[in-house]
Scaffold this motif. Structure first.
Motif, PDB file in Angstrom:
ATOM      1  N   PRO A   1      -3.057 -19.563 -31.774  1.00  0.00           N
ATOM      2  CA  PRO A   1      -2.360 -18.447 -31.110  1.00  0.00           C
ATOM      3  C   PRO A   1      -3.187 -17.163 -31.067  1.00  0.00           C
ATOM      4  CG  PRO A   1      -0.854 -19.622 -32.541  1.00  0.00           C
ATOM      5  CD  PRO A   1      -2.222 -20.171 -32.828  1.00  0.00           C
ATOM      6  N   LYS A   2      -3.989 -16.908 -32.115  1.00  0.00           N
ATOM      7  CA  LYS A   2      -4.837 -15.719 -32.124  1.00  0.00           C
ATOM      8  C   LYS A   2      -5.912 -15.822 -31.045  1.00  0.00           C
ATOM      9  CE  LYS A   2      -4.182 -15.103 -37.113  1.00  0.00           C
ATOM     10  NZ  LYS A   2      -4.847 -15.087 -38.443  1.00  0.00           N
ATOM     11  N   LEU A   3      -6.464 -17.032 -30.889  1.00  0.00           N
ATOM     12  CA  LEU A   3      -7.465 -17.230 -29.843  1.00  0.00           C
ATOM     13  C   LEU A   3      -6.849 -17.026 -28.464  1.00  0.00           C
ATOM     14  CD1 LEU A   3     -10.241 -18.184 -28.787  1.00  0.00           C
ATOM     15  CD2 LEU A   3      -9.405 -20.541 -28.992  1.00  0.00           C
ATOM     16  N   MET A   4      -5.659 -17.569 -28.246  1.00  0.00           N
ATOM     17  CA  MET A   4      -5.002 -17.417 -26.950  1.00  0.00           C
ATOM     18  C   MET A   4      -4.645 -15.960 -26.656  1.00  0.00           C
ATOM     19  SD  MET A   4      -5.154 -20.283 -25.574  1.00  0.00           S
ATOM     20  CE  MET A   4      -5.598 -21.958 -26.058  1.00  0.00           C
ATOM     21  N   THR A   5      -4.304 -15.222 -27.707  1.00  0.00           N
ATOM     22  CA  THR A   5      -4.004 -13.795 -27.540  1.00  0.00           C
ATOM     23  C   THR A   5      -5.243 -13.041 -27.084  1.00  0.00           C
ATOM     24  OG1 THR A   5      -2.265 -13.868 -29.224  1.00  0.00           O
ATOM     25  CG2 THR A   5      -3.204 -11.716 -28.703  1.00  0.00           C
ATOM     26  N   ARG A   6      -6.384 -13.365 -27.676  1.00  0.00           N
ATOM     27  CA  ARG A   6      -7.633 -12.726 -27.267  1.00  0.00           C
ATOM     28  C   ARG A   6      -7.956 -13.056 -25.814  1.00  0.00           C
ATOM     29  NH1 ARG A   6     -12.865 -12.961 -30.533  1.00  0.00           N
ATOM     30  NH2 ARG A   6     -13.164 -11.157 -29.157  1.00  0.00           N
ATOM     31  N   ILE A   7      -7.700 -14.289 -25.425  1.00  0.00           N
ATOM     32  CA  ILE A   7      -7.944 -14.681 -24.031  1.00  0.00           C
ATOM     33  C   ILE A   7      -7.010 -13.920 -23.099  1.00  0.00           C
ATOM     34  CG2 ILE A   7      -7.796 -16.592 -22.387  1.00  0.00           C
ATOM     35  CD1 ILE A   7      -8.686 -18.454 -24.675  1.00  0.00           C
ATOM     36  N   ALA A   8      -5.724 -13.819 -23.474  1.00  0.00           N
ATOM     37  CA  ALA A   8      -4.751 -13.104 -22.649  1.00  0.00           C
ATOM     38  C   ALA A   8      -5.106 -11.631 -22.515  1.00  0.00           C
ATOM     39  CB  ALA A   8      -3.353 -13.258 -23.242  1.00  0.00           C
ATOM     40  N   ASP A   9      -5.715 -11.071 -23.566  1.00  0.00           N
ATOM     41  CA  ASP A   9      -6.127  -9.668 -23.542  1.00  0.00           C
ATOM     42  C   ASP A   9      -7.493  -9.470 -22.870  1.00  0.00           C
ATOM     43  OD1 ASP A   9      -3.822  -8.932 -24.823  1.00  0.00           O
ATOM     44  OD2 ASP A   9      -4.706  -8.941 -26.829  1.00  0.00           O
ATOM     45  N   LYS A  10      -8.032 -10.535 -22.277  1.00  0.00           N
ATOM     46  CA  LYS A  10      -9.297 -10.506 -21.532  1.00  0.00           C
ATOM     47  C   LYS A  10     -10.483 -10.098 -22.405  1.00  0.00           C
ATOM     48  CE  LYS A  10      -6.983  -9.509 -17.138  1.00  0.00           C
ATOM     49  NZ  LYS A  10      -6.901  -8.629 -15.956  1.00  0.00           N
ATOM     50  N   GLU A  11     -10.435 -10.512 -23.668  1.00  0.00           N
ATOM     51  CA  GLU A  11     -11.535 -10.210 -24.578  1.00  0.00           C
ATOM     52  C   GLU A  11     -12.650 -11.251 -24.504  1.00  0.00           C
ATOM     53  OE1 GLU A  11     -10.205  -9.520 -28.550  1.00  0.00           O
ATOM     54  OE2 GLU A  11      -8.524  -8.253 -27.946  1.00  0.00           O
ATOM     55  N   LEU A  12     -12.359 -12.427 -23.947  1.00  0.00           N
ATOM     56  CA  LEU A  12     -13.353 -13.498 -23.869  1.00  0.00           C
ATOM     57  C   LEU A  12     -13.630 -13.840 -22.408  1.00  0.00           C
ATOM     58  CD1 LEU A  12     -12.021 -15.878 -26.680  1.00  0.00           C
ATOM     59  CD2 LEU A  12     -13.744 -14.076 -26.874  1.00  0.00           C
TER      60      LEU A  12
END
Length: 352
Positions: free
Chosen positions: A295-306
């Protein structure tokens, strides 16, 4: 020349034996001298060191080197350059130009400039070049004999400056600056090309990596980052070494560091590595550490960090479909008249 060719009794590649025989006749076999960055500050790659090699061996090992040495002019696309008198590159370059800011084969900048000038093979003392590269300074007491030998081999005979400013060693040997690789990585590359062996240090994220000193110890085989070597071997199109590097990376990834590795810039830059890590993720998606961290990884993706976040989501989704719903996918394909649909996975997507 095949890199796999070697003498079955000694394991020594035949081209290395030929070079050793030339040494017995006192022939100067090192006719190319690579200047390569060894350290990193917060913003720059710096502190170049010298590695010496034989052009014939390099040309036989890689089409890249054959093309590089086919002309006295080096294409800017190679990230190499002929070294010129008082060239600014000896002062270092921005990490953005280096191209791999997190390269763990660059030593962190914890040594003072006065100390680095005393390390064998350093270019720091060559910033005020006159007509020829000066001899190496006297090493501080306590440096081992190997360091002294490397320094002497690199600098005791001056490399003269041609009218166009380009440095050439005795007998026409070329001095080439490598702008996008680390000394440690290139040391291991040349060691592999001469001996056929390669050693890698564990990934930092594995928690098994020990601090590494500067790689001047003739009693031990050199080790480098498998990521740095993968990047270099892929650039030089040395498939055997590239495959060894990615296999080692795979062996160092498990549930404890998989999500971290997926987030790295290295994974973003190398599609084959991303595909390998997504295969691992689909296998371990139900393990406790992945369930907790995903979930932390998906949150970073949703926040356009990756920047490669979409590729992670699409790749994982398609692997789950293939693993658990392959029959339904084929049925749906058939119902839509996609008779040629095979469900083959390519770069995280299904193709006909």
């Amino acid at each position: 020349m095949s890199l796999s060719s070697s003498n079955s009794s000694t394991g020594t590649p035949p081209w290395t034996k030929e070079l050793l025989r030339k040494l017995l006749f006192a022939e100067d076999i090192n006719d190319v001298h690579f200047h390569i960055f060894a350290r990193r500050s917060k913003s720059k790659a710096l502190d170049s060191r010298v590695l010496n090699a034989n052009t014939a061996l390099l040309e036989n090992s890689s089409k890249y080197f054959a093309e590089l040495f086919s002309s006295n002019v080096i294409s800017p696309s190679t990230a190499m350059m002929n070294v010129k008198k008082n060239d600014e590159i000896f002062n270092g370059i921005d990490l953005s130009e280096y191209g791999y800011e997190s390269d763990s084969d660059l030593e962190d900048d914890t040594v003072s400039p006065s100390q680095t000038q005393m390390i064998a093979g350093s270019d720091n003392d060559n910033k005020d070049l006159d007509t020829c590269v000066p001899t190496a300074p006297t090493l501080e007491e306590g440096h081992d004999l190997f360091q002294q030998n490397v320094s002497r081999l690199s600098f005791e005979r001056p490399a003269c400056v041609q009218p166009n400013g380009v440095l050439y060693g005795p007998g026409g040997g070329r001095h080439i600056f490598v702008k996008d690789g680390a000394f440690r990585t290139w040391y291991c590359l040349l060691h592999f090309l001469y001996t056929g062996t390669a050693e890698f240090a564990p990934l930092r994220s594995s928690g098994k990596r020990e601090p590494q000193g500067f790689p001047f110890n003739a009693t031990e085989e050199p080790k480098c980052s498998a990521k740095s070597m993968y990047r270099l071997a892929a650039k030089l199109n040395i498939e055997e070494l590239r495959d060894r590097a990615i296999a080692f990376i795979r062996s160092n990834i498990d549930e404890s560091n998989l999500l971290h590795e997926l987030e790295t810039g290295f994974t973003r830059r190398h599609l084959a590595v991303l595909e390998m890590e997504l295969d691992l993720l689909s296998e371990k998606v139900a393990s406790p550490l992945i369930v907790e961290g995903l979930p932390k990884l998906m949150t970073r993706i949703a926040d356009k960090e990756l920047p490669h976040g979409a590729g992670i989501i699409v790749g994982l989704h398609m692997r789950i479909l293939q693993k658990h719903y392959s029959y339904q996918l084929l049925s749906n394909a058939s119902s839509f008249g996609m008779s040629g649909y095979s469900g083959k996975k390519t770069r995280g997507k299904y193709v006909r």
